[in-house]
Design an enzyme around this catalytic site. Structure first.
Site, mmCIF file in Angstrom:
data_model
loop_
_atom_site.group_PDB
_atom_site.id
_atom_site.type_symbol
_atom_site.label_atom_id
_atom_site.label_comp_id
_atom_site.label_asym_id
_atom_site.label_seq_id
_atom_site.Cartn_x
_atom_site.Cartn_y
_atom_site.Cartn_z
ATOM 1 N N ALA A 98 0.869 -1.186 0.000
ATOM 2 C CA ALA A 98 0.000 0.000 0.000
ATOM 3 C C ALA A 98 0.901 1.231 0.000
ATOM 4 O O ALA A 98 2.069 1.160 0.398
ATOM 5 C CB ALA A 98 -0.879 -0.026 1.240
ATOM 6 N N GLY A 141 0.744 -5.035 0.974
ATOM 7 C CA GLY A 141 -0.488 -5.084 0.182
ATOM 8 C C GLY A 141 -0.274 -5.734 -1.174
ATOM 9 O O GLY A 141 -1.206 -6.305 -1.756
ATOM 10 N N GLU A 144 -0.614 -9.296 -0.591
ATOM 11 C CA GLU A 144 -2.031 -9.558 -0.291
ATOM 12 C C GLU A 144 -2.864 -9.566 -1.574
ATOM 13 O O GLU A 144 -3.757 -10.398 -1.737
ATOM 14 C CB GLU A 144 -2.539 -8.511 0.704
ATOM 15 C CG GLU A 144 -1.896 -8.712 2.085
ATOM 16 C CD GLU A 144 -2.180 -7.589 3.067
ATOM 17 O OE1 GLU A 144 -2.196 -6.410 2.651
ATOM 18 O OE2 GLU A 144 -2.390 -7.881 4.261
ATOM 19 N N GLU A 164 4.884 -5.044 7.077
ATOM 20 C CA GLU A 164 4.152 -3.987 7.782
ATOM 21 C C GLU A 164 4.679 -3.740 9.193
ATOM 22 O O GLU A 164 4.675 -2.617 9.679
ATOM 23 C CB GLU A 164 2.647 -4.323 7.845
ATOM 24 C CG GLU A 164 1.924 -4.233 6.507
ATOM 25 C CD GLU A 164 1.975 -5.499 5.670
ATOM 26 O OE1 GLU A 164 2.787 -6.403 5.966
ATOM 27 O OE2 GLU A 164 1.197 -5.586 4.705
HETATM 28 C C1 HXC Z 1 4.988 4.464 -1.267
HETATM 29 C C2 HXC Z 1 6.964 3.561 -2.034
HETATM 30 C C3 HXC Z 1 6.635 2.303 -1.465
HETATM 31 C C4 HXC Z 1 5.370 2.186 -0.793
HETATM 32 C C5 HXC Z 1 8.554 2.128 -2.415
HETATM 33 N N1 HXC Z 1 8.160 3.414 -2.603
HETATM 34 N N2 HXC Z 1 7.645 1.443 -1.727
HETATM 35 N N3 HXC Z 1 6.158 4.620 -1.934
HETATM 36 N N4 HXC Z 1 4.599 3.297 -0.713
HETATM 37 N N5 HXC Z 1 4.959 1.039 -0.270
HETATM 38 C C6 HXC Z 1 8.877 4.474 -3.298
HETATM 39 C C7 HXC Z 1 10.034 4.993 -2.484
HETATM 40 O O1 HXC Z 1 9.603 5.948 -1.544
HETATM 41 C C8 HXC Z 1 10.908 5.590 -3.554
HETATM 42 O O2 HXC Z 1 10.378 6.842 -3.936
HETATM 43 C C9 HXC Z 1 10.697 4.647 -4.733
HETATM 44 O O3 HXC Z 1 9.482 3.972 -4.467
HETATM 45 C C10 HXC Z 1 11.810 3.616 -4.840
HETATM 46 O O4 HXC Z 1 11.927 2.951 -3.602
HETATM 47 P P1 HXC Z 1 13.336 2.755 -2.857
HETATM 48 O O5 HXC Z 1 13.043 2.446 -1.446
HETATM 49 O O6 HXC Z 1 14.264 3.875 -3.148
HETATM 50 O O7 HXC Z 1 13.872 1.442 -3.626
HETATM 51 P P2 HXC Z 1 14.824 0.305 -3.044
HETATM 52 O O8 HXC Z 1 15.940 0.893 -2.244
HETATM 53 O O9 HXC Z 1 15.157 -0.561 -4.205
HETATM 54 O O10 HXC Z 1 13.911 -0.521 -2.012
HETATM 55 C C11 HXC Z 1 12.799 -1.220 -2.494
HETATM 56 C C12 HXC Z 1 11.904 -1.676 -1.308
HETATM 57 C C13 HXC Z 1 11.573 -0.451 -0.443
HETATM 58 C C14 HXC Z 1 12.647 -2.706 -0.461
HETATM 59 C C15 HXC Z 1 10.670 -2.319 -1.889
HETATM 60 O O11 HXC Z 1 11.060 0.578 -1.292
HETATM 61 C C16 HXC Z 1 10.539 -0.722 0.614
HETATM 62 O O12 HXC Z 1 10.866 -1.281 1.659
HETATM 63 N N6 HXC Z 1 9.325 -0.294 0.376
HETATM 64 C C17 HXC Z 1 8.263 -0.375 1.366
HETATM 65 C C18 HXC Z 1 7.756 -1.778 1.477
HETATM 66 C C19 HXC Z 1 6.667 -1.882 2.519
HETATM 67 O O13 HXC Z 1 6.887 -1.579 3.703
HETATM 68 N N7 HXC Z 1 5.487 -2.306 2.103
HETATM 69 C C20 HXC Z 1 4.343 -2.420 2.995
HETATM 70 C C21 HXC Z 1 3.538 -1.169 2.975
HETATM 71 S S1 HXC Z 1 2.223 -1.224 4.111
HETATM 72 P P3 HXC Z 1 11.306 8.109 -4.198
HETATM 73 O O14 HXC Z 1 10.344 9.207 -4.494
HETATM 74 O O15 HXC Z 1 12.112 8.305 -2.952
HETATM 75 O O16 HXC Z 1 12.139 7.716 -5.373
HETATM 76 C C22 HXC Z 1 1.071 -2.176 3.374
HETATM 77 C C23 HXC Z 1 -0.189 -2.353 4.172
HETATM 78 C C24 HXC Z 1 -1.201 -3.018 3.352
HETATM 79 O O17 HXC Z 1 1.222 -2.619 2.306
HETATM 80 C C25 HXC Z 1 -2.515 -2.865 4.010
HETATM 81 C C26 HXC Z 1 -3.602 -3.043 3.036
HETATM 82 C C27 HXC Z 1 -4.826 -2.457 3.490
#
Ligand code: HXC
Length: 290
Positions: A98, A141, A144, A164
């Site tokens: 998400a 997400g 999911e 998460e």
């Molecule tokens: C918003 C995101 C994002 C996310 C990545 N980006 N994941 N933006 N939401 N979930 C954006 C970053 O901010 C960054 O933007 C660009 O994408 C590239 O990401 P980087 O982190 O620079 O890339 P990298 O170093 O290769 O790392 C990749 C990654 C990391 C390991 C996937 O991005 C990451 O950990 N992302 C978050 C993963 C996460 O926690 N997902 C769960 C979310 S909560 P900029 O502008 O800086 O270039 C969830 C709840 C679901 O999903 C509930 C459902 C209802």
């Protein structure tokens, strides 16, 4: 709902504001999606390919993307030319979860009031089979959404995770519920409690992905699978999907009863008759979807 021009004009005569509002609704409902790409794939063009397309944010599942995805699935479900659907991202990412930026400033009351993420469940209302073709990150997400699909094919570089916990929350669209049903309690607990990822082969071994392919091949293989599914009666395909999904909602005895009743009901269809007749006559069946 899309309003026709005459109805719009009639309403425009009544109040300017209402007509403007409606026009916006029409525009929104007819606008081409911005964050997904949809195309017809396979030799007979009977497999719909949906590509999540928000590469700069690693396909983070923001509200607009999810609206476009659920609306598109609803349309494809009604489209008789579509026998199966493939959902994919790109070679780097299926979806990184998400949209954290979108969620960051939210507080409990609005997120509760807007029933955040409830709409995501619409994916599971799709009656046609959906195959997730996963490359790269498939997190939170994203994982999911993949689990809401019916079959997961993984590219060799795929990584699945529920991270998460690392950002101070818990999975909210099935990570703690669907994941244990796929991989069992121990693996699901480990993934959700640590936020650590599993790779494609671990996902396959655990039962999350059914097959692993080279990353460049996974979408093609998913399309081929969609074509093989689409060779069957569309009516029976939907019945199978409904019945297998019932296994996750019912006790064994209720599920077996449900399956048996559905099996009985196939004897009211033309396709059951045709399928068995074609077998006896040693020819290829001609499905009618009836
Ligand atoms: C918003 C995101 C994002 C996310 C990545 N980006 N994941 N933006 N939401 N979930 C954006 C970053 O901010 C960054 O933007 C660009 O994408 C590239 O990401 P980087 O982190 O620079 O890339 P990298 O170093 O290769 O790392 C990749 C990654 C990391 C390991 C996937 O991005 C990451 O950990 N992302 C978050 C993963 C996460 O926690 N997902 C769960 C979310 S909560 P900029 O502008 O800086 O270039 C969830 C709840 C679901 O999903 C509930 C459902 C209802």
């Amino acid at each position: 709902m899309i309003f026709g021009a005459p109805r719009l004009a009639a309403l425009a005569g009544r109040t300017c504001h209402a007509a403007r509002h409606l026009q916006q609704a029409v525009n929104a409902s007819t606008q081409a999606p911005q964050m997904i790409k949809v195309s017809a794939a396979g030799e007979k063009k009977n497999v719909a390919l949906i590509e999540l397309h928000r590469p700069k944010a690693l396909n983070a599942l923001c509200a607009q993307l999810m609206d476009e995805l659920t609306a598109t699935l609803k349309q494809l479900d009604q489209d008789k030319s579509v026998g199966a659907i493939v959902l994919t991202g790109n070679e780097r990412v299926f979806a990184a979860g998400a949209d954290i930026a979108e969620m960051e400033g939210k507080t409990f009351a609005p997120i509760f009031a807007e029933r955040f993420a409830q709409k995501w469940m619409d994916i599971t209302k799709t009656r046609k089979p959906i195959i997730a073709a996963v490359n790269g990150f498939c997190l939170g997400g994203g994982c999911e959404v993949a689990m809401m699909c019916d079959i997961i094919y993984a590219g060799e570089n795929a990584h699945f995770g529920q991270p998460e916990i690392k950002i101070g929350t818990i999975p909210g669209a099935g990570g703690t519920q669907r994941l244990p049903r796929f991989v069992g309690k121990s693996v699901a607990m480990e993934m959700c409690l640590t936020g650590e990822r599993i790779n494609a082969y671990e996902a396959q071994q655990a039962g999350l992905a059914s097959k692993v392919f080279p990353s460049t091949k996974v979408v093609l293989e998913a399309i081929k699978l969609g074509e093989r599914i689409a060779e069957n009666s569309p009516l029976l395909v939907q019945m199978v999907k409904e019945s297998v999904n019932a296994a996750y909602e019912m006790t064994l005895s209720s599920g077996l009863q449900f399956e048996r009743r559905l099996f009985h009901s196939t004897f009211a269809t033309k396709d059951r008759k045709e399928g068995m007749k074609a077998f006896v006559e040693k020819r290829v069946p001609q499905w009618k979807g009836e």
